[in-house]
Design a protein around this motif. Structure first.
Motif, PDB file in Angstrom:
ATOM      1  N   ALA A   1       0.821  -1.216   0.000  1.00 37.66           N
ATOM      2  CA  ALA A   1       0.000   0.000   0.000  1.00 37.66           C
ATOM      3  C   ALA A   1       0.854   1.264   0.000  1.00 37.66           C
ATOM      4  O   ALA A   1       0.316   2.378   0.018  1.00 37.66           O
ATOM      5  CB  ALA A   1      -0.937   0.008   1.204  1.00 37.66           C
ATOM      6  N   THR A   2       2.172   1.109  -0.034  1.00 41.40           N
ATOM      7  CA  THR A   2       3.044   2.285  -0.122  1.00 41.40           C
ATOM      8  C   THR A   2       2.712   3.069  -1.396  1.00 41.40           C
ATOM      9  O   THR A   2       2.644   2.484  -2.474  1.00 41.40           O
ATOM     10  CB  THR A   2       4.525   1.850  -0.178  1.00 41.40           C
ATOM     11  N   PRO A   3       2.485   4.366  -1.297  1.00 40.12           N
ATOM     12  CA  PRO A   3       2.184   5.137  -2.509  1.00 40.12           C
ATOM     13  C   PRO A   3       3.324   5.057  -3.530  1.00 40.12           C
ATOM     14  O   PRO A   3       4.492   5.178  -3.173  1.00 40.12           O
ATOM     15  CB  PRO A   3       2.028   6.568  -1.983  1.00 40.12           C
ATOM     16  N   VAL A   4       2.952   4.813  -4.775  1.00 42.07           N
ATOM     17  CA  VAL A   4       3.903   4.785  -5.879  1.00 42.07           C
ATOM     18  C   VAL A   4       3.481   5.862  -6.879  1.00 42.07           C
ATOM     19  O   VAL A   4       2.342   5.837  -7.365  1.00 42.07           O
ATOM     20  CB  VAL A   4       3.938   3.410  -6.578  1.00 42.07           C
ATOM     21  N   ILE A   5       4.366   6.790  -7.163  1.00 37.91           N
ATOM     22  CA  ILE A   5       4.067   7.890  -8.082  1.00 37.91           C
ATOM     23  C   ILE A   5       4.676   7.591  -9.446  1.00 37.91           C
ATOM     24  O   ILE A   5       5.874   7.322  -9.561  1.00 37.91           O
ATOM     25  CB  ILE A   5       4.610   9.220  -7.539  1.00 37.91           C
ATOM     26  N   PHE A   6       3.850   7.631 -10.453  1.00 40.88           N
ATOM     27  CA  PHE A   6       4.264   7.404 -11.835  1.00 40.88           C
ATOM     28  C   PHE A   6       3.929   8.643 -12.642  1.00 40.88           C
ATOM     29  O   PHE A   6       2.764   9.053 -12.711  1.00 40.88           O
ATOM     30  CB  PHE A   6       3.532   6.183 -12.399  1.00 40.88           C
ATOM     31  N   ILE A   7       4.933   9.274 -13.228  1.00 39.09           N
ATOM     32  CA  ILE A   7       4.705  10.477 -14.023  1.00 39.09           C
ATOM     33  C   ILE A   7       4.422  10.065 -15.467  1.00 39.09           C
ATOM     34  O   ILE A   7       5.309   9.611 -16.185  1.00 39.09           O
ATOM     35  CB  ILE A   7       5.913  11.429 -13.970  1.00 39.09           C
ATOM     36  N   ASP A   8       3.193  10.225 -15.882  1.00 42.39           N
ATOM     37  CA  ASP A   8       2.776   9.908 -17.249  1.00 42.39           C
ATOM     38  C   ASP A   8       2.900  11.172 -18.085  1.00 42.39           C
ATOM     39  O   ASP A   8       2.010  12.024 -18.098  1.00 42.39           O
ATOM     40  CB  ASP A   8       1.340   9.390 -17.259  1.00 42.39           C
ATOM     41  N   THR A   9       3.999  11.297 -18.773  1.00 34.47           N
ATOM     42  CA  THR A   9       4.314  12.526 -19.505  1.00 34.47           C
ATOM     43  C   THR A   9       3.453  12.753 -20.740  1.00 34.47           C
ATOM     44  O   THR A   9       3.416  13.844 -21.293  1.00 34.47           O
ATOM     45  CB  THR A   9       5.779  12.517 -19.955  1.00 34.47           C
ATOM     46  N   GLY A  10       2.792  11.690 -21.197  1.00 38.32           N
ATOM     47  CA  GLY A  10       2.060  11.778 -22.452  1.00 38.32           C
ATOM     48  C   GLY A  10       2.938  11.484 -23.651  1.00 38.32           C
ATOM     49  O   GLY A  10       2.462  11.498 -24.788  1.00 38.32           O
ATOM     50  N   LYS A  11       4.228  11.206 -23.399  1.00 35.22           N
ATOM     51  CA  LYS A  11       5.183  10.918 -24.470  1.00 35.22           C
ATOM     52  C   LYS A  11       5.885   9.573 -24.257  1.00 35.22           C
ATOM     53  O   LYS A  11       6.902   9.306 -24.894  1.00 35.22           O
ATOM     54  CB  LYS A  11       6.236  12.021 -24.555  1.00 35.22           C
ATOM     55  N   LEU A  12       5.357   8.743 -23.387  1.00 34.72           N
ATOM     56  CA  LEU A  12       6.013   7.486 -23.055  1.00 34.72           C
ATOM     57  C   LEU A  12       5.771   6.424 -24.126  1.00 34.72           C
ATOM     58  O   LEU A  12       4.813   6.496 -24.898  1.00 34.72           O
ATOM     59  CB  LEU A  12       5.506   6.970 -21.710  1.00 34.72           C
ATOM     60  N   PHE A  13       6.656   5.424 -24.142  1.00 35.64           N
ATOM     61  CA  PHE A  13       6.446   4.280 -25.016  1.00 35.64           C
ATOM     62  C   PHE A  13       5.172   3.548 -24.570  1.00 35.64           C
ATOM     63  O   PHE A  13       4.960   3.341 -23.367  1.00 35.64           O
ATOM     64  CB  PHE A  13       7.616   3.291 -24.902  1.00 35.64           C
ATOM     65  N   PRO A  14       4.332   3.119 -25.509  1.00 31.68           N
ATOM     66  CA  PRO A  14       3.171   2.304 -25.123  1.00 31.68           C
ATOM     67  C   PRO A  14       3.578   1.074 -24.326  1.00 31.68           C
ATOM     68  O   PRO A  14       2.850   0.641 -23.418  1.00 31.68           O
ATOM     69  CB  PRO A  14       2.558   1.927 -26.474  1.00 31.68           C
ATOM     70  N   ALA A  15       4.752   0.525 -24.621  1.00 36.33           N
ATOM     71  CA  ALA A  15       5.230  -0.655 -23.895  1.00 36.33           C
ATOM     72  C   ALA A  15       5.435  -0.351 -22.414  1.00 36.33           C
ATOM     73  O   ALA A  15       5.253  -1.231 -21.563  1.00 36.33           O
ATOM     74  CB  ALA A  15       6.538  -1.155 -24.515  1.00 36.33           C
ATOM     75  N   THR A  16       5.827   0.878 -22.089  1.00 38.08           N
ATOM     76  CA  THR A  16       6.011   1.247 -20.684  1.00 38.08           C
ATOM     77  C   THR A  16       4.683   1.265 -19.947  1.00 38.08           C
ATOM     78  O   THR A  16       4.588   0.803 -18.798  1.00 38.08           O
ATOM     79  CB  THR A  16       6.695   2.626 -20.580  1.00 38.08           C
ATOM     80  N   LEU A  17       3.650   1.760 -20.576  1.00 43.93           N
ATOM     81  CA  LEU A  17       2.336   1.798 -19.944  1.00 43.93           C
ATOM     82  C   LEU A  17       1.798   0.384 -19.724  1.00 43.93           C
ATOM     83  O   LEU A  17       1.209   0.085 -18.679  1.00 43.93           O
ATOM     84  CB  LEU A  17       1.367   2.617 -20.797  1.00 43.93           C
ATOM     85  N   ARG A  18       2.029  -0.493 -20.679  1.00 42.62           N
ATOM     86  CA  ARG A  18       1.593  -1.885 -20.509  1.00 42.62           C
ATOM     87  C   ARG A  18       2.402  -2.571 -19.408  1.00 42.62           C
ATOM     88  O   ARG A  18       1.856  -3.345 -18.617  1.00 42.62           O
ATOM     89  CB  ARG A  18       1.729  -2.642 -21.833  1.00 42.62           C
TER      90      ARG A  18
END
Length: 253
Positions: free
Chosen positions: A72-89
């Protein structure tokens, strides 16, 4: 409770934070990464710490360690809008595999994008400004309310990280680098031992993965981060620069 909270209000906050960091580095010198993480999450900064993860090439190891301590530790992910689709998957896959229950995807402010990067091509003319809008400012928003955060940086990654400490003072917060002294082979061994899937782009020649327009493949023998902003002097996006690059806010990092 964090050491800083025990210092009197009469002490300069920056000096107090520096003293806190020095004490922590002395206390945990030579400690295993899991020991450092457990102390930071459960003892030093309970309910005040977040892991900032890019879900990039080496991210699974640190995410796995944190999940074992407290999923449950908060994890922050910055979604820049320019990431590789593979990173989001890959992000979604790891969330499911590790049972992470508080992953927060932070995106750039729409007003910032409309005012400074309406066409989405700012990276072509000013990568510093692009990183500032799409990474630095969103992280500032996401870290609001946290007194510390965990980074996955390692000394071997580049020359400007060679002297990385376990604990750093960073913009009024403590930054924890539990994998600072880990080498690439140790990371790979840990991932294999725990059955952690690699980022799919690593096998294609990307040992360091950022935004798609500014990440290139790395040749054998090159610095692992040589593919980031290739051809430029730039080596960091800004989130790991002093005060998150805000010392030159408004003019680009």
């Amino acid at each position: 409770m964090a050491l800083l909270s025990s210092l009197t209000s009469a002490v300069d906050p920056e000096l107090a934070l520096d003293a806190e960091v020095r004490a922590l580095n002395a206390q945990y010198e030579g400690a295993e990464a899991q020991t450092v993480l457990r102390a930071a999450i459960r003892e030093q900064y309970p309910d005040e710490i977040a892991l900032v993860s890019s879900f990039g090439a080496d991210s699974a190891v640190l995410l796995h360690m944190v999940a074992e301590i407290d999923p449950a530790t908060p994890v922050i992910f910055i979604d820049t809008g320019k990431l590789f689709p593979a990173t989001l998957r890959y992000r979604d896959d790891l969330i499911d595999r590790l049972g992470l229950t508080d992953v927060r995807s932070q995106k750039p402010d729409p007003e910032d994008l409309a005012g400074k990067d309406a066409g989405g091509m700012l990276w072509m003319s000013d990568t510093d400004a692009c990183c500032h809008i799409r990474k630095v400012l969103p992280l500032d928003v996401a870290l609001d309310g946290f007194s510390s955060w965990i980074s996955g940086r390692k000394r071997f990654q580049s020359s400007n990280r060679a002297n990385l400490a376990l604990f750093e003072a960073d913009d009024g917060r403590v930054k924890v680098n539990p994998l600072a002294d880990w080498e690439a082979g140790r990371i790979l061994d840990y991932a294999r031992a725990h059955g952690l899937p690699p980022h799919p782009l690593v096998a294609q020649g990307y040992p360091s993965i950022g935004c798609l327009p500014c990440t290139d493949k790395v040749k054998p023998g090159e610095d692992p981060r040589a593919g980031r902003w290739r051809g430029q002097e730039k080596t960091e996006c800004g989130i790991h620069l002093p005060t998150h690059g805000r010392e030159i806010d408004g003019s680009g990092i």
